[in-house]
Design a protein around this motif. Structure first.
Motif, PDB file in Angstrom:
ATOM      1  N   ALA A 113      12.499  -2.367   8.086  1.00 38.76           N
ATOM      2  CA  ALA A 113      12.474  -1.041   7.488  1.00 38.76           C
ATOM      3  C   ALA A 113      11.185  -0.288   7.249  1.00 38.76           C
ATOM      4  N   THR A 114      10.278  -1.069   7.135  1.00 32.90           N
ATOM      5  CA  THR A 114       8.801  -0.451   6.853  1.00 32.90           C
ATOM      6  C   THR A 114       8.361   0.064   8.175  1.00 32.90           C
ATOM      7  N   ASN A 115       8.628  -0.643   9.308  1.00 34.28           N
ATOM      8  CA  ASN A 115       8.170  -0.358  10.524  1.00 34.28           C
ATOM      9  C   ASN A 115       8.760   1.254  10.993  1.00 34.28           C
ATOM     10  N   ASP A 116       9.957   1.289  10.703  1.00 36.15           N
ATOM     11  CA  ASP A 116      10.874   2.487  10.940  1.00 36.15           C
ATOM     12  C   ASP A 116      10.636   3.526  10.083  1.00 36.15           C
ATOM     13  N   ALA A 117       9.889   3.176   9.000  1.00 34.67           N
ATOM     14  CA  ALA A 117      10.034   4.405   7.574  1.00 34.67           C
ATOM     15  C   ALA A 117       9.314   5.544   8.120  1.00 34.67           C
ATOM     16  N   PRO A 118      10.047   6.791   7.654  1.00 32.21           N
ATOM     17  CA  PRO A 118       9.340   7.940   7.612  1.00 32.21           C
ATOM     18  C   PRO A 118       8.069   7.986   6.518  1.00 32.21           C
TER      19      PRO A 118
ATOM     20  N   ARG B 249       7.620   3.202  -0.748  1.00 32.36           N
ATOM     21  CA  ARG B 249       8.941   2.339  -1.309  1.00 32.36           C
ATOM     22  C   ARG B 249       9.251   1.157  -0.741  1.00 32.36           C
ATOM     23  N   LEU B 250       9.223   1.239   0.642  1.00 32.37           N
ATOM     24  CA  LEU B 250       9.953   0.225   1.611  1.00 32.37           C
ATOM     25  C   LEU B 250       8.883  -0.891   1.495  1.00 32.37           C
ATOM     26  N   ASP B 251       7.511  -0.627   1.626  1.00 34.61           N
ATOM     27  CA  ASP B 251       6.445  -1.549   1.495  1.00 34.61           C
ATOM     28  C   ASP B 251       6.592  -2.421   0.317  1.00 34.61           C
ATOM     29  N   THR B 252       7.027  -1.715  -1.061  1.00 40.38           N
ATOM     30  CA  THR B 252       7.051  -2.298  -2.138  1.00 40.38           C
ATOM     31  C   THR B 252       8.160  -3.458  -2.257  1.00 40.38           C
TER      32      THR B 252
ATOM     33  N   LEU C  55      -1.910   2.178   7.651  1.00 41.50           N
ATOM     34  CA  LEU C  55      -0.485   1.928   7.706  1.00 41.50           C
ATOM     35  C   LEU C  55      -0.159   1.016   8.789  1.00 41.50           C
ATOM     36  N   GLU C  56      -0.728   1.433   9.971  1.00 41.63           N
ATOM     37  CA  GLU C  56      -0.657   0.500  11.135  1.00 41.63           C
ATOM     38  C   GLU C  56      -1.348  -0.717  11.002  1.00 41.63           C
ATOM     39  N   HIS C  57      -2.291  -0.793  10.528  1.00 43.64           N
ATOM     40  CA  HIS C  57      -3.201  -1.815  10.286  1.00 43.64           C
ATOM     41  C   HIS C  57      -2.317  -2.927   9.341  1.00 43.64           C
TER      42      HIS C  57
END
Length: 258
Positions: free
Chosen positions: A162-167, A173-176, A216-218
């Motif tokens: 989900a974090t990989n595909d997140a806008p 929010r998804l990282d959390t 974010l990529e890192h």
């Protein structure tokens, strides 16, 4: 495992990820205050997104072990503050108006930096970041040392995907949610509850600085390496990767504070 559903049989928004960590039975004598604190944490952590429906009153009251009357008092306060709204009818319920991370995709400029400094003045940032690192590193090590079930492994993989595909606007929010799931799967409810609290404070700071795509990529590369270590039972690798990951967040905040 079946997905949680509200009183009308609809699937609850976002499943149950993180909600079971934050929403816990309150202590007698402070039900209203603790229930308000916990639901505010749900909003601040973005566990129920802007425009989505909170769990039903029945479920919230059962999770918090408070009366429906007390819960309605809590929801009334949140509604008066413009954080939620109540809708009637077949598709009614309590809907979130608070947008977690709303400031994160804006250029902070001088005004944003001033706002961040004012927020920092109210808390001991160094202490918050140290405590966050201790909890996160401990959770990663505990997860790696446990024999996770196939269902638990799937939960981690789903959160990572989900974090990989997140806008961009949904990333924090998804990282959390990913980090809360790691804390929950550590096997220590006390650690998970403490982490939910400190993460809310960290998010308050992060929401005042821009999301940087390169950063974010890192972070995503670190997330993938972290999950690999956990799933392989590599406690040393999981601990060190999480320590590195937390250090990156701390550096980012320090960069915007100087």
């Amino acid at each position: 495992m079946s997905e949680p559903r509200d009183a009308g049989g609809d699937r609850l928004p976002g499943g149950d990820e993180g909600l079971s960590t934050v929403l816990r039975p309150v202590r007698a004598g402070s039900g209203f205050e603790e229930a308000l604190e916990q639901i505010l944490q749900v909003l601040r952590l973005g566990l129920v997104s802007y425009g989505e429906r909170l769990p039903s009153e029945r479920e919230l009251a059962e999770r918090l072990r408070i009366s429906r009357v007390t819960l309605r008092d809590v929801l009334k306060v949140l509604q008066d503050q413009g954080l939620v709204e109540s809708r009637r009818g077949r598709y009614g319920g309590t809907f979130v108006r608070y947008r977690a991370g709303a400031l994160a995709d804006a250029d902070p400029g001088a005004a944003g930096r001033d706002e961040l400094r004012r927020a920092v003045a109210r808390i001991d940032v160094a202490d918050v970041l140290r405590f966050r690192e201790v909890l996160e590193v401990g959770a990663a090590e505990l997860c790696a040392s446990r024999e996770l079930t196939a269902e638990e492994e799937d939960r981690l993989q789903i959160c990572l995907a989900a974090t990989n595909d997140a806008p961009l606007g949904e990333y924090r929010r998804l990282d959390t949610r990913l980090h809360l799931t790691l804390a929950e799967l550590s096997g220590s409810p006390s650690l998970a509850a403490a982490y939910a609290g400190v993460r809310a404070t960290v998010n308050d700071l992060l929401d005042r600085i821009p999301l940087l795509v390169r950063n974010l990529e890192h972070s995503q590369n670190q997330h993938a390496a972290l999950l690999d270590a956990i799933l392989e039972g590599d406690t040393d690798g999981a601990r060190e990767m999480m320590r590195e990951h937390c250090a990156g967040t701390a550096s980012l905040l320090r960069g915007f504070l100087t």
